[in-house]
Design a protein around this motif. Structure first.
Motif, PDB file in Angstrom:
ATOM      1  N   PHE A 203      29.992  23.652  49.203  1.00  0.00           N
ATOM      2  CA  PHE A 203      28.779  22.864  49.556  1.00  0.00           C
ATOM      3  C   PHE A 203      27.753  23.703  50.325  1.00  0.00           C
ATOM      4  O   PHE A 203      28.091  24.674  51.145  1.00  0.00           O
ATOM      5  CB  PHE A 203      29.411  21.756  50.724  1.00  0.00           C
ATOM      6  CG  PHE A 203      30.127  20.712  49.802  1.00  0.00           C
ATOM      7  CD1 PHE A 203      29.652  19.776  49.246  1.00  0.00           C
ATOM      8  CD2 PHE A 203      31.473  20.741  49.851  1.00  0.00           C
ATOM      9  CE1 PHE A 203      30.128  18.739  48.537  1.00  0.00           C
ATOM     10  CE2 PHE A 203      32.193  19.616  48.924  1.00  0.00           C
ATOM     11  CZ  PHE A 203      31.494  18.756  48.488  1.00  0.00           C
ATOM     12  N   ASP A 204      26.651  23.187  50.456  1.00  0.00           N
ATOM     13  CA  ASP A 204      25.446  24.109  51.240  1.00  0.00           C
ATOM     14  C   ASP A 204      24.782  23.043  51.988  1.00  0.00           C
ATOM     15  O   ASP A 204      23.640  22.122  51.541  1.00  0.00           O
ATOM     16  CB  ASP A 204      24.629  24.651  50.079  1.00  0.00           C
ATOM     17  CG  ASP A 204      23.516  25.484  50.991  1.00  0.00           C
ATOM     18  OD1 ASP A 204      23.712  25.616  52.154  1.00  0.00           O
ATOM     19  OD2 ASP A 204      22.457  25.818  50.178  1.00  0.00           O
ATOM     20  N   PRO A 205      25.154  22.736  53.014  1.00  0.00           N
ATOM     21  CA  PRO A 205      24.830  21.510  53.828  1.00  0.00           C
ATOM     22  C   PRO A 205      23.662  21.679  54.484  1.00  0.00           C
ATOM     23  O   PRO A 205      23.011  22.708  54.492  1.00  0.00           O
ATOM     24  CB  PRO A 205      25.756  21.412  55.047  1.00  0.00           C
ATOM     25  CG  PRO A 205      26.311  22.645  55.280  1.00  0.00           C
ATOM     26  CD  PRO A 205      26.654  23.259  53.711  1.00  0.00           C
ATOM     27  N   GLU A 206      22.784  20.812  54.429  1.00  0.00           N
ATOM     28  CA  GLU A 206      21.301  20.512  54.964  1.00  0.00           C
ATOM     29  C   GLU A 206      21.188  19.470  56.265  1.00  0.00           C
ATOM     30  O   GLU A 206      22.175  18.628  56.402  1.00  0.00           O
ATOM     31  CB  GLU A 206      20.246  20.282  54.078  1.00  0.00           C
ATOM     32  CG  GLU A 206      20.309  21.049  52.736  1.00  0.00           C
ATOM     33  CD  GLU A 206      19.212  20.434  51.767  1.00  0.00           C
ATOM     34  OE1 GLU A 206      19.112  21.343  50.734  1.00  0.00           O
ATOM     35  OE2 GLU A 206      18.868  19.264  51.991  1.00  0.00           O
ATOM     36  N   LEU A 207      20.494  19.542  57.178  1.00  0.00           N
ATOM     37  CA  LEU A 207      20.340  18.622  58.364  1.00  0.00           C
ATOM     38  C   LEU A 207      18.725  18.170  58.135  1.00  0.00           C
ATOM     39  O   LEU A 207      17.728  19.150  57.977  1.00  0.00           O
ATOM     40  CB  LEU A 207      20.269  19.592  59.617  1.00  0.00           C
ATOM     41  CG  LEU A 207      20.513  18.804  60.805  1.00  0.00           C
ATOM     42  CD1 LEU A 207      21.422  17.637  61.015  1.00  0.00           C
ATOM     43  CD2 LEU A 207      20.581  19.670  62.099  1.00  0.00           C
ATOM     44  N   GLN A 208      18.896  16.842  58.300  1.00  0.00           N
ATOM     45  CA  GLN A 208      17.547  16.450  58.348  1.00  0.00           C
ATOM     46  C   GLN A 208      17.278  15.464  59.395  1.00  0.00           C
ATOM     47  O   GLN A 208      18.087  14.641  59.710  1.00  0.00           O
ATOM     48  CB  GLN A 208      17.143  15.380  57.108  1.00  0.00           C
ATOM     49  CG  GLN A 208      17.068  16.375  55.764  1.00  0.00           C
ATOM     50  CD  GLN A 208      16.785  15.298  54.678  1.00  0.00           C
ATOM     51  OE1 GLN A 208      16.668  14.240  54.984  1.00  0.00           O
ATOM     52  NE2 GLN A 208      16.642  15.738  53.746  1.00  0.00           N
ATOM     53  N   ILE A 209      16.292  15.774  60.347  1.00  0.00           N
ATOM     54  CA  ILE A 209      15.899  15.008  61.576  1.00  0.00           C
ATOM     55  C   ILE A 209      14.506  14.316  61.553  1.00  0.00           C
ATOM     56  O   ILE A 209      13.285  14.947  61.138  1.00  0.00           O
ATOM     57  CB  ILE A 209      15.572  15.904  62.736  1.00  0.00           C
ATOM     58  CG1 ILE A 209      16.986  16.716  63.018  1.00  0.00           C
ATOM     59  CG2 ILE A 209      15.352  15.162  64.334  1.00  0.00           C
ATOM     60  CD1 ILE A 209      17.030  17.702  64.162  1.00  0.00           C
TER      61      ILE A 209
END
Length: 311
Positions: A203-209
């Motif tokens: 997995f290559d997680p991403e963060l979105q705000i």
């Protein structure tokens, strides 16, 4: 009239439990803490209003800082859904020899599923015939009920701390300016992107705000950027956003990510992108009562969001 009110489990020992990791995770409760600066019992003090919510009840606690900064005076209220008459009442406690009344009316409060009410309520803190702090939108009702005048000193919101729970998405509402609008903030960690060389099981997680539905910050390759900060523009306010999601990615058991939203003056240079900056902001908040010179600046406010992942 004095109600005989029990103490919610979330405040059973000390209000400091709201910041205690083990206590929050055991109860699975949402906790909102708002810290205000106002004049009370002859001194400028910090007043903390804490709301908590679990499966059984809502809790409300008011804490007033003592003269030495360590001692606190507290009033605690339990709001069980089957005790309708206890959603309106008053209690008092003594601060440095002076009586402080907490008067509330929550019988028609609209929570909309949240921990803190949205509308149709008031919580008033009264000392020496002045309403030193008034929360909610039923202000006329509060002044009529207490029979007291408004304080000559306008209270200032110093900081807000929230513990929220979710699987991958976490939301809150906040004002960055006292007279400004509320902004909706959502934080989402997306694990759907796959990378063959990722150290997190593919997995290559991403963060979105997002702020008011618009993407404000997008962090890719989160396993390498689990701590950091970026500046965003919200309405006409520059806000520095800090994040630390190390425990989300590499921790075990109950774990939380920490996010800080701090308005900054346009004349203040933006901080460098460094993981140590988040710790500095936390220490600034803990010592805010020592700095009175800039108390009126909007940049003194911080939102601390503890986002707990529930599997």
């Amino acid at each position: 009239m004095q109600d005989s009110i029990g103490i919610p489990a979330c405040f059973s020992s000390s209000e400091r439990q709201a910041d205690d990791t083990a206590t929050v995770t055991r109860s699975g409760q949402s906790v909102f803490m708002s810290v205000y600066r106002t004049k009370l019992a002859g001194e400028c003090r910090l007043v903390t209003v804490t709301w908590c919510k679990n499966l059984l009840l809502h809790g409300l606690s008011v804490s007033v800082q003592g003269p030495d900064g360590d001692k606190h005076y507290r009033c605690k209220v339990e709001l069980k859904p089957w005790y309708f008459w206890r959603k309106q009442g008053s209690k008092h406690f003594i601060v440095d020899g002076r009586m402080v009344d907490v008067v509330w009316d929550l019988k028609a409060a609209k929570f909309n599923g949240e921990t803190e009410p949205r509308s149709d309520y008031y919580v008033a803190i009264v000392c020496e015939e002045e309403v030193v702090l008034l929360l909610g939108d039923l202000k006329k009702d509060a002044f009529r009920k207490t029979g007291c005048r408004p304080s000559l000193i306008e209270p200032m919101l110093v900081s807000r701390k929230e513990h929220v729970f979710g699987k991958k998405k976490f939301s809150t509402r906040v004002k960055f300016q006292e007279k400004g609008p509320f902004h909706d903030i959502s934080i989402e960690c997306n694990n759907s992107s796959i990378s063959s060389d990722s150290s997190l099981g593919g997995f290559d997680p991403e963060l979105q705000i997002r702020v008011d539905g618009k993407l404000a910050i997008h962090i890719k390759h989160l396993q390498w950027k689990f701590r950091g900060n970026e500046s965003v523009r919200i309405s006409k306010t520059s806000v520095e956003v800090y994040w630390d999601v190390h425990d989300w990615l590499f921790g075990s058991g109950p774990r939380h990510g920490m996010f800080i939203f701090k308005p900054v003056n346009s004349s203040t240079s933006a901080p460098s992108s460094s993981s140590s900056k988040l710790g500095e902001v936390c220490r600034q908040d803990e010592s805010v009562e020592e700095d009175d010179d800039n108390a009126g600046e909007s940049s003194r406010f911080c939102l601390f969001l503890y986002a707990w992942k529930v599997e």
